[in-house]
Design a protein around this motif. Structure first.
Motif, PDB file in Angstrom:
ATOM      1  N   PHE A 117      -6.911   1.934  -0.118  1.00 34.90           N
ATOM      2  CA  PHE A 117      -6.248   2.127  -1.410  1.00 34.90           C
ATOM      3  C   PHE A 117      -5.914   3.594  -1.627  1.00 34.90           C
ATOM      4  CE2 PHE A 117     -10.423   3.541  -2.573  1.00 34.90           C
ATOM      5  CZ  PHE A 117     -10.237   4.410  -3.635  1.00 34.90           C
ATOM      6  N   PHE A 118      -5.010   3.829  -2.562  1.00 31.17           N
ATOM      7  CA  PHE A 118      -4.750   5.173  -3.074  1.00 31.17           C
ATOM      8  C   PHE A 118      -4.376   5.039  -4.542  1.00 31.17           C
ATOM      9  CE2 PHE A 118      -0.790   3.580  -1.330  1.00 31.17           C
ATOM     10  CZ  PHE A 118       0.199   3.989  -2.210  1.00 31.17           C
ATOM     11  N   ILE A 119      -4.209   6.162  -5.206  1.00 26.88           N
ATOM     12  CA  ILE A 119      -3.892   6.169  -6.643  1.00 26.88           C
ATOM     13  C   ILE A 119      -2.529   6.798  -6.837  1.00 26.88           C
ATOM     14  CG2 ILE A 119      -4.622   6.957  -8.928  1.00 26.88           C
ATOM     15  CD1 ILE A 119      -7.466   7.276  -7.689  1.00 26.88           C
ATOM     16  N   GLN A 120      -1.673   6.091  -7.551  1.00 22.94           N
ATOM     17  CA  GLN A 120      -0.325   6.593  -7.808  1.00 22.94           C
ATOM     18  C   GLN A 120       0.137   6.086  -9.165  1.00 22.94           C
ATOM     19  OE1 GLN A 120       3.248   5.008  -5.646  1.00 22.94           O
ATOM     20  NE2 GLN A 120       3.256   7.040  -4.719  1.00 22.94           N
ATOM     21  N   ASP A 121       0.691   6.986  -9.977  1.00 20.30           N
ATOM     22  CA  ASP A 121       1.181   6.630 -11.313  1.00 20.30           C
ATOM     23  C   ASP A 121       0.110   5.959 -12.163  1.00 20.30           C
ATOM     24  OD1 ASP A 121       3.665   7.623 -10.553  1.00 20.30           O
ATOM     25  OD2 ASP A 121       4.337   5.666  -9.819  1.00 20.30           O
ATOM     26  N   GLY A 122      -1.138   6.397 -12.004  1.00 19.10           N
ATOM     27  CA  GLY A 122      -2.218   5.867 -12.819  1.00 19.10           C
ATOM     28  C   GLY A 122      -2.586   4.434 -12.509  1.00 19.10           C
ATOM     29  N   LYS A 123      -2.380   3.998 -11.282  1.00 14.88           N
ATOM     30  CA  LYS A 123      -2.722   2.629 -10.889  1.00 14.88           C
ATOM     31  C   LYS A 123      -3.279   2.611  -9.473  1.00 14.88           C
ATOM     32  CE  LYS A 123       0.884   0.460 -13.724  1.00 14.88           C
ATOM     33  NZ  LYS A 123       1.451   1.727 -14.215  1.00 14.88           N
ATOM     34  N   ILE A 124      -4.055   1.573  -9.202  1.00 10.23           N
ATOM     35  CA  ILE A 124      -4.546   1.337  -7.845  1.00 10.23           C
ATOM     36  C   ILE A 124      -3.420   0.758  -7.012  1.00 10.23           C
ATOM     37  CG2 ILE A 124      -6.163   0.014  -6.428  1.00 10.23           C
ATOM     38  CD1 ILE A 124      -7.975  -0.143  -8.960  1.00 10.23           C
ATOM     39  N   LYS A 125      -3.210   1.308  -5.821  1.00 13.85           N
ATOM     40  CA  LYS A 125      -2.265   0.750  -4.858  1.00 13.85           C
ATOM     41  C   LYS A 125      -3.047   0.369  -3.595  1.00 13.85           C
ATOM     42  CE  LYS A 125       1.406   1.896  -7.414  1.00 13.85           C
ATOM     43  NZ  LYS A 125       2.499   2.764  -6.969  1.00 13.85           N
ATOM     44  N   ILE A 126      -2.838  -0.852  -3.128  1.00 12.07           N
ATOM     45  CA  ILE A 126      -3.505  -1.351  -1.926  1.00 12.07           C
ATOM     46  C   ILE A 126      -2.526  -1.274  -0.758  1.00 12.07           C
ATOM     47  CG2 ILE A 126      -4.681  -3.300  -0.853  1.00 12.07           C
ATOM     48  CD1 ILE A 126      -6.200  -2.088  -3.212  1.00 12.07           C
ATOM     49  N   TYR A 127      -3.015  -0.744   0.368  1.00  7.10           N
ATOM     50  CA  TYR A 127      -2.149  -0.436   1.505  1.00  7.10           C
ATOM     51  C   TYR A 127      -2.527  -1.266   2.735  1.00  7.10           C
ATOM     52  CZ  TYR A 127      -0.360   2.220   5.520  1.00  7.10           C
ATOM     53  OH  TYR A 127       0.240   2.585   6.697  1.00  7.10           O
ATOM     54  N   PHE A 128      -1.485  -1.814   3.390  1.00  4.50           N
ATOM     55  CA  PHE A 128      -1.633  -2.476   4.682  1.00  4.50           C
ATOM     56  C   PHE A 128      -0.637  -1.846   5.654  1.00  4.50           C
ATOM     57  CE2 PHE A 128      -2.943  -5.552   1.519  1.00  4.50           C
ATOM     58  CZ  PHE A 128      -4.108  -6.080   2.048  1.00  4.50           C
ATOM     59  N   ALA A 129      -1.136  -1.403   6.790  1.00  5.13           N
ATOM     60  CA  ALA A 129      -0.264  -0.814   7.812  1.00  5.13           C
ATOM     61  C   ALA A 129       0.575  -1.908   8.469  1.00  5.13           C
ATOM     62  CB  ALA A 129      -1.103  -0.092   8.859  1.00  5.13           C
ATOM     63  N   ALA A 130       1.561  -1.486   9.264  1.00  6.92           N
ATOM     64  CA  ALA A 130       2.341  -2.447  10.054  1.00  6.92           C
ATOM     65  C   ALA A 130       1.383  -3.286  10.892  1.00  6.92           C
ATOM     66  CB  ALA A 130       3.332  -1.707  10.940  1.00  6.92           C
ATOM     67  N   TYR A 131       1.689  -4.558  11.007  1.00  4.91           N
ATOM     68  CA  TYR A 131       0.829  -5.556  11.662  1.00  4.91           C
ATOM     69  C   TYR A 131      -0.330  -5.993  10.772  1.00  4.91           C
ATOM     70  CZ  TYR A 131       3.112  -4.471  16.158  1.00  4.91           C
ATOM     71  OH  TYR A 131       4.025  -4.282  17.177  1.00  4.91           O
ATOM     72  N   GLY A 132      -0.541  -5.329   9.636  1.00  2.00           N
ATOM     73  CA  GLY A 132      -1.643  -5.718   8.756  1.00  2.00           C
ATOM     74  C   GLY A 132      -1.455  -7.107   8.183  1.00  2.00           C
ATOM     75  N   LEU A 133      -0.274  -7.359   7.659  1.00  2.00           N
ATOM     76  CA  LEU A 133       0.051  -8.684   7.121  1.00  2.00           C
ATOM     77  C   LEU A 133       1.208  -9.340   7.865  1.00  2.00           C
ATOM     78  CD1 LEU A 133      -0.158  -8.145   3.248  1.00  2.00           C
ATOM     79  CD2 LEU A 133      -1.901  -9.093   4.777  1.00  2.00           C
ATOM     80  N   GLY A 134       2.175  -8.528   8.260  1.00  2.81           N
ATOM     81  CA  GLY A 134       3.369  -9.067   8.902  1.00  2.81           C
ATOM     82  C   GLY A 134       3.627  -8.448  10.255  1.00  2.81           C
TER      83      GLY A 134
END
Length: 268
Positions: free
Chosen positions: A218-235
């Motif tokens: 995760f990271f924080i952007q614009d006062g919200k939690i953002k969840i991150y998946f790299a390439a191949y993570g989901l698709g």
């Protein structure tokens, strides 16, 4: 005359007895109002404390090497300064630089050309920092990392770090939520809802993340939690990275005091 005096005395006593609860009730209401005001002031004070924190000053130090037809190497190493909390600065520097140095050690093999080895394309390794949040006492930064060591294409991913500059610590995902909240269940259920039209992503999320309750990046952007998946993570590789914003309406009743501060900063 005595009867009149006695009657008046009794009337005054009755009035006084009736007035006492009213006075006490008014005092109780006044105390409740004062407590409510103190709670409001305390909440605003916590938010104000974060808003008063100065942002970090971030510069980059470039480490670049090129050997024609062998490798290309460029590290933009972030340099942190600008706040008085030396322990916090040391924590950020140590955490980020340790990982950069680890990558450099792992990728050092691409600088060595074995006897008789020919490369169709030079091997490449790049690191580029990207600041996601740097204000109101919250610092969130990502390292964009690209590596190519032969094959059809290179690999690209990001590594994120988030810090609470007021408390001088690295932020964990659990810090946003009350202690009794199953925050992983909350987050994954929301992501499932966002990708419900994509069967492949849903299947991969279930199999590789949700089933074992893997702590997501995760990271924080614009006062919200953002969840991150790299390439191949989901698709597929072609579908690239995937980022999911966890909206306020999903977490509003579940946030810790710190979580409320982060989600409130861009509202107030």
């Amino acid at each position: 005359m005595k009867k009149v005096i006695i009657a008046c005395t009794i009337l005054l006593m009755i009035t006084a007895c009736n007035a006492k609860p009213v006075i006490e009730q008014e005092q109780d209401q006044s105390q409740e109002a004062t407590i409510g005001q103190e709670e409001t002031v305390e909440e605003k004070t916590l938010l104000d404390k974060y808003k008063k924190i100065q942002p970090l000053i971030v510069k980059t130090e470039v480490e670049e090497e090129i050997l024609e037809n062998v490798y290309e190497w460029k590290i933009n190493r972030p340099q942190f300064d600008g706040i008085d909390q030396k322990n916090t600065l040391e924590l950020i520097r140590k955490k980020v630089n340790k990982d950069i140095d680890g990558y450099i050690e792992r990728m050092g093999h691409m600088k060595v050309l074995e006897e008789g080895e020919e490369r169709l394309s030079p091997y490449s390794f790049f690191i580029e920092p990207d600041i996601e949040t740097n204000e109101n006492g919250i610092f969130s930064i990502g390292l964009g990392i690209y590596e190519y060591s032969g094959g059809a294409h290179g690999n690209y991913w990001k590594q994120f770090y988030s810090f609470d500059l007021l408390e001088g610590k690295e932020i964990e995902l659990k810090d946003f939520f009350k202690e009794d909240v199953d925050y992983l269940e909350l987050i994954y259920k929301n992501i499932f809802d966002q990708i419900k039209e994509n069967e492949a992503w849903t299947r991969n999320l279930q199999e590789y993340y949700y089933k074992d309750k893997v702590e997501p990046i995760f990271f924080i952007q614009d006062g919200k939690i953002k969840i991150y998946f790299a390439a191949y993570g989901l698709g597929s590789y072609a579908e690239g990275e995937q980022i999911f914003e966890i909206p306020m309406e999903v977490v509003e009743e579940k946030l810790s005091e710190f979580g409320k501060v982060v989600y409130s900063i861009y509202i107030n």
